[in-house]
Design an enzyme around this catalytic site. Sequence first.
Site, short mmCIF file in Angstrom:
data_model
loop_
_atom_site.label_atom_id
_atom_site.label_comp_id
_atom_site.label_asym_id
_atom_site.label_seq_id
_atom_site.Cartn_x
_atom_site.Cartn_y
_atom_site.Cartn_z
N CYS A 87 0.80 -1.23 0.00
CA CYS A 87 0.00 0.00 0.00
C CYS A 87 0.83 1.27 0.00
O CYS A 87 0.29 2.35 -0.27
CB CYS A 87 -0.93 0.00 1.21
SG CYS A 87 -1.96 -1.47 1.35
N HIS A 336 -8.27 3.56 -3.19
CA HIS A 336 -6.90 3.20 -2.81
C HIS A 336 -6.25 2.31 -3.87
O HIS A 336 -6.11 1.11 -3.68
CB HIS A 336 -6.92 2.51 -1.45
CG HIS A 336 -5.59 2.08 -0.94
ND1 HIS A 336 -4.42 2.75 -1.24
CD2 HIS A 336 -5.23 1.04 -0.14
CE1 HIS A 336 -3.40 2.14 -0.64
NE2 HIS A 336 -3.86 1.10 0.02
#
Length: 398
Positions: A87, A336
């Site tokens: 991430c 995201h």
Amino acid sequence: MLRNVAIVGAGITNFGRREASWKDLVVEAGKALFDDVPNLDKKDVDSFFIGAAQPERWTYQTHVAPLAAELLGIKPRRVVARTESACASGQIAIRYAWLAVASGLSDVAVVVGVEKMNTKFMNLSQTSMMNVGNREFDTAMGLTAPPYFAMVAQRHMHLYGTTEEQMALVREKAGEYASANPYAQFQKKISKEDVLNSRMVAPPLKLLDCSGITDGAAALLITTEEKAREFTDTPVWILGGIQRTMANSINEMGEMSDWLSLRYLAKDVYDLFNITPDDIDVAEVHDCFTISEIMEYEELGFCKKGEGGKFIEEGQSYIGGKVAVNPSGGLLANGHPLGATGVRQAWEMVMQFRGEVPDKRYVSGAELGLAHNLSGMAQFHHIMLYSVNRPREVKFGR
């Protein structure tokens, strides 16, 4: 002693479920960047860094750094590299570009963060996300992101009295600001009641407590202090940043409601750059789930441990509060796309410091910004600092 480093250009794509390929997203972000710095001669770009978490899984393409450089029409001769840290892949790309320019290895670097997560086979996207944990011992047993962060929320609620209503306020705030962000995936205002009434995913987390599966890209031009004025009158300075991990497997991480890696990392960042949490004007933090933002208020030192729910409830993380947190709408509203998120956060800092965002989400007078990413099940944390003020001197280490 390191050279001062500035961001002098930034570009972004729309985030969402895009009818665009991975390559399309790279080119779209690159064009937006080059449009932002029209006097750039591409021959001067000597380094290229691309943050991309899993192009092999989602688009069946590896060896993406030279491919993306070719798509952008640049021929970097110092560094050509892909960075991967789940991430936080995009923020790692920024960090490596900063270090390359600060050290003198590079003079002009392009950074791109990109991910194409929506495919015809969404089971592929879901199984790909399993790879960020310890696949043999954690994720194979069902401990993927939603159940892990749900357990974090349950533990925080048990220890500190945090409520589902307080978590829902995080999403409400995200929607309020994203309604003035034309690049966000979810631009609709969301009420606390909408969150509470949305479908349960992993108790107590409901659908609107979770960030989305998203396609998107963002890009930056990073250079030296000497060259910065060739491109812009409003450079945004990268003060720097560091990373920290203390464990990987869940059984090694200890108390779920304590993210010690982030707590200690934040203290090191503040000590290294001689600042305090009170000096931060605007923060883009990793709100992959609503509980994450509440945890990050605490571990970043914006409030005391256990008071994150109260912090949002009192409006302290809104513009006009103690610190403006995620005026972009954060991951919850922007979505995201793993490799793109850290670069999008930096893009937001550039736009905020230039004053090029709508008044509704503009943090007037902001001078110092913090960007935070976490990776995996919050084992690995990353912080970068951005400023409108030229650093007096940059040193690394103590």
